[in-house]
Each structure stands twice: as C-alpha cells, then as structure tokens.
Write a protein that holds these residues in place. Structure first.
Motif, PDB file in Angstrom:
ATOM      1  N   ALA A 159       0.829  -1.206   0.000  1.00  0.00           N
ATOM      2  CA  ALA A 159       0.000   0.000   0.000  1.00  0.00           C
ATOM      3  C   ALA A 159       0.865   1.258   0.000  1.00  0.00           C
ATOM      4  O   ALA A 159       0.598   2.223  -0.735  1.00  0.00           O
ATOM      5  N   LEU A 160       1.944   1.259   0.798  1.00  0.00           N
ATOM      6  CA  LEU A 160       2.846   2.412   0.824  1.00  0.00           C
ATOM      7  C   LEU A 160       3.556   2.586  -0.512  1.00  0.00           C
ATOM      8  O   LEU A 160       3.769   3.717  -0.973  1.00  0.00           O
ATOM      9  N   GLN A 161       3.933   1.461  -1.162  1.00  0.00           N
ATOM     10  CA  GLN A 161       4.597   1.559  -2.463  1.00  0.00           C
ATOM     11  C   GLN A 161       3.652   2.133  -3.507  1.00  0.00           C
ATOM     12  O   GLN A 161       4.060   2.961  -4.348  1.00  0.00           O
ATOM     13  N   GLU A 162       2.382   1.722  -3.463  1.00  0.00           N
ATOM     14  CA  GLU A 162       1.409   2.282  -4.400  1.00  0.00           C
ATOM     15  C   GLU A 162       1.223   3.781  -4.178  1.00  0.00           C
ATOM     16  O   GLU A 162       1.167   4.566  -5.132  1.00  0.00           O
ATOM     17  N   GLN A 163       1.146   4.203  -2.932  1.00  0.00           N
ATOM     18  CA  GLN A 163       1.045   5.633  -2.650  1.00  0.00           C
ATOM     19  C   GLN A 163       2.279   6.387  -3.128  1.00  0.00           C
ATOM     20  O   GLN A 163       2.179   7.500  -3.674  1.00  0.00           O
ATOM     21  N   ASN A 164       3.456   5.781  -2.934  1.00  0.00           N
ATOM     22  CA  ASN A 164       4.696   6.419  -3.394  1.00  0.00           C
ATOM     23  C   ASN A 164       4.708   6.561  -4.915  1.00  0.00           C
ATOM     24  O   ASN A 164       5.112   7.609  -5.454  1.00  0.00           O
ATOM     25  N   ASN A 165       4.245   5.525  -5.625  1.00  0.00           N
ATOM     26  CA  ASN A 165       4.198   5.601  -7.087  1.00  0.00           C
ATOM     27  C   ASN A 165       3.228   6.685  -7.554  1.00  0.00           C
ATOM     28  O   ASN A 165       3.508   7.420  -8.509  1.00  0.00           O
ATOM     29  N   ILE A 166       2.084   6.781  -6.880  1.00  0.00           N
ATOM     30  CA  ILE A 166       1.104   7.805  -7.254  1.00  0.00           C
ATOM     31  C   ILE A 166       1.682   9.200  -7.057  1.00  0.00           C
ATOM     32  O   ILE A 166       1.554  10.092  -7.904  1.00  0.00           O
ATOM     33  N   LEU A 167       2.358   9.418  -5.912  1.00  0.00           N
ATOM     34  CA  LEU A 167       2.959  10.722  -5.651  1.00  0.00           C
ATOM     35  C   LEU A 167       4.069  11.041  -6.652  1.00  0.00           C
ATOM     36  O   LEU A 167       4.183  12.184  -7.120  1.00  0.00           O
ATOM     37  N   ALA A 168       4.883  10.048  -6.986  1.00  0.00           N
ATOM     38  CA  ALA A 168       5.950  10.274  -7.970  1.00  0.00           C
ATOM     39  C   ALA A 168       5.369  10.621  -9.338  1.00  0.00           C
ATOM     40  O   ALA A 168       5.881  11.503 -10.051  1.00  0.00           O
ATOM     41  N   LYS A 169       4.279   9.962  -9.719  1.00  0.00           N
ATOM     42  CA  LYS A 169       3.625  10.264 -10.993  1.00  0.00           C
ATOM     43  C   LYS A 169       3.084  11.685 -11.010  1.00  0.00           C
ATOM     44  O   LYS A 169       3.221  12.418 -12.002  1.00  0.00           O
ATOM     45  N   LYS A 170       2.485  12.105  -9.885  1.00  0.00           N
ATOM     46  CA  LYS A 170       1.965  13.471  -9.810  1.00  0.00           C
ATOM     47  C   LYS A 170       3.100  14.495  -9.906  1.00  0.00           C
ATOM     48  O   LYS A 170       2.961  15.541 -10.547  1.00  0.00           O
ATOM     49  N   VAL A 171       4.240  14.205  -9.275  1.00  0.00           N
ATOM     50  CA  VAL A 171       5.384  15.130  -9.339  1.00  0.00           C
ATOM     51  C   VAL A 171       5.902  15.246 -10.767  1.00  0.00           C
ATOM     52  O   VAL A 171       6.209  16.343 -11.246  1.00  0.00           O
ATOM     53  N   LYS A 172       6.005  14.123 -11.481  1.00  0.00           N
ATOM     54  CA  LYS A 172       6.470  14.168 -12.866  1.00  0.00           C
ATOM     55  C   LYS A 172       5.513  14.960 -13.747  1.00  0.00           C
ATOM     56  O   LYS A 172       5.942  15.745 -14.612  1.00  0.00           O
ATOM     57  N   GLU A 173       4.210  14.746 -13.555  1.00  0.00           N
ATOM     58  CA  GLU A 173       3.235  15.508 -14.334  1.00  0.00           C
ATOM     59  C   GLU A 173       3.337  16.996 -14.043  1.00  0.00           C
ATOM     60  O   GLU A 173       3.231  17.833 -14.955  1.00  0.00           O
TER      61      GLU A 173
END
Length: 248
Positions: A159-173
C-alpha cells in the motif's frame, strides 16, 4: 360368631352407594369431632361426592385457618427437604471439585518436572507424549501468528509503495506542465505584467550622476519633462521603474 372381614370394593348399586356414602360421611365427621374434643387437636375434613358436591368439617370456626397452617407446614417441610438435598448435592459437588483440583495441581507439578519419582514408567511416557503434543500445538500456533504478521506487513508495504508511485507520478506531471508552460513574470503584487514592444532608439532614459547637488538633480528633472513635451507623439517614454524589466 364374630363378624367377618368385608372386602372393600366399589358398590355397584347406585342407591346403595349413595346410602353408604351418607352414613359413612356422618360417621367420619362424628369421629373427627370426637378426636378434636378428646385430644384438643385441630381437625379438618374435606369430602367431594361423585357428583362434585363439597362436604367439609372443621374443628375451628373456619376451615381457612387450618388450611393455611397446612400449607405453611408442608411448605416448610418441602424447604427443609430441599435444603437437605441441596446440602447433600453441594457436599458431593465440593468433593468432586476438590478431587479435580488436586489432580490438576499434580499434573501442573509434573509438567514442571517436579514430583516425578512417584510416577511409573507408563505415567512418565504418557506425560512425555502430552508435553510433545502440547509443544507441537504451540509451534503450530506460533508459526501461524508469524505468517499472519508477515502477510499484514507485506500488505502495508504494498500500500505504501502504491502511494509512493502515485505521488511520484503526480510530481512528474507537475514538472512536465511547468516545463511546457513557463510561468509569466509577475510584479510584487502577483499580477501579470504587460509586455511592451518599443524600439530601443525611442527609449530616452535620464542620466543621473552620483554626487551631483540638488540643483543639478532638479535641472535634470526639468530637462526630462521638457524633452517629454517636445518629443514626437510616435515616441514612447518609458519610466525608469519599467526600464529595469525591459532590460532583463
């Protein structure tokens, strides 16, 4: 000759049965009255005929007093019998529980490795088998709890890894958006500044010399105002505070 023994049985003749009932009832009430007078006893007699008719006799003025005394007496006797029976049951239950407690205490001492000298070989083998069975159950339960804990931690990590991936995707966008659309310059109040397309030849900036006296500064201001008035209408004079932005 003496009178022989008469066999007691139901009188089949209805009239004879009714006559016998009346005679015997009167005799019974007479005997009850005699025993109450001779022996100073409380006597009560209740009779129901075959037709359901009630006949009663009481040595007291009211039959209710004797009946109440009878109920109290029977209730007291029933309570006494119940107490005796309950005491007997409690004694038996206490004996059973005491014996069971002694057996359990003995088993606990044996499980702890104490009082083993009095045990036979068969009892020691049974004790060893019981301990091995208990250890297997303990290990099974321990492994089950460890597996459940590991699974729970793995779920949390995913669950933490999924949240981290979502946040990283938002930062890249966000970075991509900022790269494609650069932010416009803003003044100190946060408003967008207007853009001016004015040739550099038409810019007439006043030149100030550091260290000049107040009279020279005033003369420069007057010259600037005069130049502004005499300048052609096509030329645009940019104030000093705006020239800094254009130079950039």
């Amino acid at each position: 000759m003496g009178r022989g023994r008469v066999e007691l049985r139901r009188i089949e003749n209805k009239i004879s049965r009714q006559v016998t009932f009346s005679k015997r009832r009167s005799g019974l009430f007479k005997k009850a009255q005699e025993i109450s007078v001779l022996c100073d006893a409380q006597v009560a007699v209740i009779i129901f005929s075959t037709k359901g008719k009630l006949f009663e006799f009481s040595s007291d003025s009211s039959l209710d007093g004797i009946l109440e005394r009878y109920e109290r007496q029977t209730h007291t006797e029933q309570l006494a019998e119940a107490n005796i029976e309950s005491q007997g049951n409690l004694s038996l239950e206490f004996y059973k529980l005491t014996t069971k407690a002694k057996i359990l205490e003995k088993n606990i001492r044996n499980y702890g490795g104490h009082d083993l000298d009095i045990l036979s070989l068969r009892e020691l083998q049974n004790l060893e088998q019981q301990i091995d069975t208990a250890m297997k159950r303990i290990r099974t339960r321990k492994n089950q709890m460890m597996n459940e804990s590991i699974s729970e931690h793995q779920k949390k990590a995913r669950a933490l890894q999924e949240q981290n991936n979502i946040l990283a995707k938002k930062v890249k966008e966000k970075e991509k958006t900022l790269t494609e659309n650069p932010q416009k310059e803003k003044d100190t109040q946060g408003h967008n500044l207007p853009s001016f397309n004015v040739p550099a030849q038409q810019l007439q900036l006043p030149t100030l010399t550091l260290g000049a006296n107040l009279h020279q500064a005033r003369g420069s201001e007057e010259e600037e105002v005069e130049a502004h008035q005499t300048a052609p209408r096509s030329a645009t004079i940019i104030p000093p505070w705006m020239s800094r932005h254009l130079i950039r």
